[in-house]
Design an enzyme around this catalytic site. Structure first.
Site, PDB file in Angstrom:
ATOM      1  N   ASN A  85      -7.168   4.130   9.599  1.00  0.00           N
ATOM      2  CA  ASN A  85      -6.729   2.861  10.169  1.00  0.00           C
ATOM      3  C   ASN A  85      -6.782   2.829  11.691  1.00  0.00           C
ATOM      4  O   ASN A  85      -6.881   1.771  12.284  1.00  0.00           O
ATOM      5  CB  ASN A  85      -5.316   2.496   9.687  1.00  0.00           C
ATOM      6  CG  ASN A  85      -4.374   3.664   9.742  1.00  0.00           C
ATOM      7  OD1 ASN A  85      -4.620   4.711   9.157  1.00  0.00           O
ATOM      8  ND2 ASN A  85      -3.276   3.510  10.469  1.00  0.00           N
ATOM      9  N   HIS A 107      -2.275  -7.576   2.234  1.00  0.00           N
ATOM     10  CA  HIS A 107      -2.198  -8.213   3.555  1.00  0.00           C
ATOM     11  C   HIS A 107      -3.279  -7.726   4.519  1.00  0.00           C
ATOM     12  O   HIS A 107      -3.423  -8.246   5.615  1.00  0.00           O
ATOM     13  CB  HIS A 107      -0.791  -8.078   4.157  1.00  0.00           C
ATOM     14  CG  HIS A 107      -0.420  -6.734   4.693  1.00  0.00           C
ATOM     15  ND1 HIS A 107      -0.484  -6.425   6.023  1.00  0.00           N
ATOM     16  CD2 HIS A 107       0.055  -5.617   4.068  1.00  0.00           C
ATOM     17  CE1 HIS A 107      -0.049  -5.181   6.210  1.00  0.00           C
ATOM     18  NE2 HIS A 107       0.278  -4.672   5.034  1.00  0.00           N
ATOM     19  N   CYS A 160       6.039   4.009  18.897  1.00  0.00           N
ATOM     20  CA  CYS A 160       7.218   3.974  19.781  1.00  0.00           C
ATOM     21  C   CYS A 160       8.404   4.537  19.019  1.00  0.00           C
ATOM     22  O   CYS A 160       8.755   4.020  17.972  1.00  0.00           O
ATOM     23  CB  CYS A 160       7.533   2.535  20.153  1.00  0.00           C
ATOM     24  SG  CYS A 160       6.971   2.089  21.768  1.00  0.00           S
ATOM     25  N   GLY A 164       0.813  -1.209   0.000  1.00  0.00           N
ATOM     26  CA  GLY A 164       0.000   0.000   0.000  1.00  0.00           C
ATOM     27  C   GLY A 164       0.846   1.258   0.000  1.00  0.00           C
ATOM     28  O   GLY A 164       0.503   2.262  -0.640  1.00  0.00           O
TER      29      GLY A 164
HETATM   30  C1  PLP Z   1      -4.503   3.283   5.744  1.00  0.00           C
HETATM   31  C2  PLP Z   1      -3.231   2.588   5.397  1.00  0.00           C
HETATM   32  N1  PLP Z   1      -2.531   3.014   4.347  1.00  0.00           N
HETATM   33  C3  PLP Z   1      -1.382   2.421   3.975  1.00  0.00           C
HETATM   34  C4  PLP Z   1      -0.880   1.362   4.700  1.00  0.00           C
HETATM   35  C5  PLP Z   1       0.421   0.762   4.257  1.00  0.00           C
HETATM   36  O1  PLP Z   1       0.206  -0.466   3.640  1.00  0.00           O
HETATM   37  P1  PLP Z   1       1.447  -1.471   3.448  1.00  0.00           P
HETATM   38  O2  PLP Z   1       1.731  -2.058   4.770  1.00  0.00           O
HETATM   39  O3  PLP Z   1       0.956  -2.494   2.472  1.00  0.00           O
HETATM   40  O4  PLP Z   1       2.564  -0.671   2.898  1.00  0.00           O
HETATM   41  C6  PLP Z   1      -1.574   0.898   5.827  1.00  0.00           C
HETATM   42  C7  PLP Z   1      -1.018  -0.204   6.633  1.00  0.00           C
HETATM   43  O5  PLP Z   1      -1.163  -0.230   7.837  1.00  0.00           O
HETATM   44  C8  PLP Z   1      -2.780   1.523   6.175  1.00  0.00           C
HETATM   45  O6  PLP Z   1      -3.479   1.131   7.231  1.00  0.00           O
END
Ligand code: PLP
Length: 412
Positions: free
Chosen positions: A152, A202, A326, A74
């Site tokens: 998230n 994932h 952290c 992502g």
């Molecule tokens: C909203 C959001 N964007 C991007 C990411 C990043 O994704 P990746 O871990 O596949 O790089 C995350 C992963 O936690 C996410 O929650």
């Protein structure tokens, strides 16, 4: 390696790879390991499976398969969309929000170092976005607006359809980070009207190491990872075939489990949240109740440190997470909660529980059996707790005064 039972409430961090997904990918590790770009049949047949996976991922978001570019994650998808918008437009301004994932926040800081300008839009105390502020922030030199679909940490959903319409009316490209959304909400890129959309496998029960960027037809695009002609020249690098095939299977499952996530999982989340808020005093939900992802709840437990809560939960096999990052010895409160105006003490006591299709009612019962005792145990030794019995050991009056000042400034 024997894995003892884990009570997993951290599905926004990553998800268990579905057994069906593992079964789908194994032949591409054992037998069909050819390079999809090779001309001979052994490679070509692999290419066919990559394309079949592309169709499945496209179907998940109602896109054309040609609009799907496979990436490594992502983060790469987000970086690529913003990079492409800047390069193809020749403009130098980016708009995003203060509550984005670090995939955007850190990339924004990197762009600023490179001489670009980035506006980070503030959010309201419930985590929602004021579209008037977005409208005011758009300038003639704005290349792209990148606003996440769902947060998230809090699960709060942003009105992407409206964001995209605003961008269109101003002639600005629109990207959304939809990494947290598949399997939780239906995604229709045509209805959303965005130019770019990011996913990460994932988060939907496929392995780590593969993502996707939707690039709307006829949107000018320049690759971020430069190399071979893979992905129709839009992303260099030999395709991660087993992962891509797994992503395709997971996309099918995400569509099939959407209903379960929105009924059963939502009910589990609501039971968990309501129980905590009614039975554990001095708790509050961070973020709006709705519109929100059906699996996420983020709760502030006053007078405790989330890191301590997580450690004690871990001791009984429960996985959850805090909004805090952290950093070399110091605990910074979550940038998301801080942007919402949550005072540092409350942000540092905030825990995110994110459920998924493998959670059961028994998992929630188990968590609720342990959580109140853990919170009480920590509050009993917390100098911030107004009912702390041991006034001699701490400067409790100073701590309490500081806490009350912070609480008074909370925008409820
Ligand atoms: C909203 C959001 N964007 C991007 C990411 C990043 O994704 P990746 O871990 O596949 O790089 C995350 C992963 O936690 C996410 O929650």
């Amino acid at each position: 390696m024997e894995q003892q039972k884990v009570y997993y409430f951290d599905n926004n961090a990553t998800t268990r790879v579905a057994p069906e997904v593992v079964d789908t990918m194994i032949p591409f590790l054992r037998e069909y390991w050819g390079n999809p770009s090779s001309a001979y049949a052994f490679g070509a047949q692999v290419h066919g499976h990559v394309e079949a996976a592309r169709e499945k991922v496209a179907a998940l978001i109602h896109a054309d398969p040609k609009e799907v570019v496979f990436t490594s994650c992502g983060t790469e998808s987000n970086n690529s969309a913003i990079h492409s918008a800047l390069v193809t437009s020749g403009k130098r301004h980016v708009i995003t929000t203060r509550v984005e994932h670090s995939a955007n926040i850190s990339f924004g800081a990197h762009l600023e170092k490179m001489g670009f300008e980035v506006t980070y839009l503030p959010v309201e105390s419930d985590g929602s976005l004021d579209l008037h502020l977005l409208e005011q922030a758009i300038r003639p030199d704005t290349a792209v607006v990148s606003v996440m679909y769902a947060n998230n940490e809090t699960g709060v959903i942003f009105p992407i359809e409206e964001v995209a319409a605003l961008c269109r009316s101003k002639g600005v490209l629109c990207h959304t980070d939809a990494v947290q959304v598949p399997g939780k909400l239906p995604i229709d890129v045509k209805q959303l009207g965005v130019d770019f959309l990011s996913l990460s496998a994932h988060k939907l029960h496929a392995p780590k190491g593969v993502g996707m960027l939707y690039v709307k037809k006829r949107t000018r695009y320049t690759p971020y990872v430069i190399g071979g002609h893979q992905e129709r020249g839009r992303r260099g690098g030999t395709e991660s075939v087993a992962n891509i095939v797994a992503f395709g299977r997971a996309a099918e499952l995400a569509m099939a489990t959407l209903h379960d996530e929105n009924t059963r999982v939502r009910a589990l989340r609501d039971r968990l949240e309501n129980w905590i808020l009614t039975h554990i005093p001095n708790t509050v939900r961070n973020g709006a109740r709705e519109p929100r992802l059906p699996n996420t709840c983020n709760i502030a437990f006053d007078f405790v440190e989330a890191e301590a809560v997580l450690m004690l939960l871990d001791q009984v096999g429960i996985c959850a997470s805090s909004g805090s990052a952290c950093t070399t010895g110091s605990l910074d409160p979550s940038h998301v909660l801080t942007a919402m105006g949550v005072v540092p003490m409350r942000a540092r006591g905030s825990v995110r529980f994110s459920l998924g299709i493998y959670n059961t009612a028994e998992d929630v019962d188990y968590l609720l059996e342990h959580l109140p005792r853990i919170i009480q145990r920590l509050r009993d030794i917390s100098p911030l707790n107004p009912e702390h019995p041991d006034n001699d050991r701490y400067d409790i009056d100073a701590a309490r005064k500081k806490h009350e000042e912070e609480m008074a400034s909370v925008k409820e």
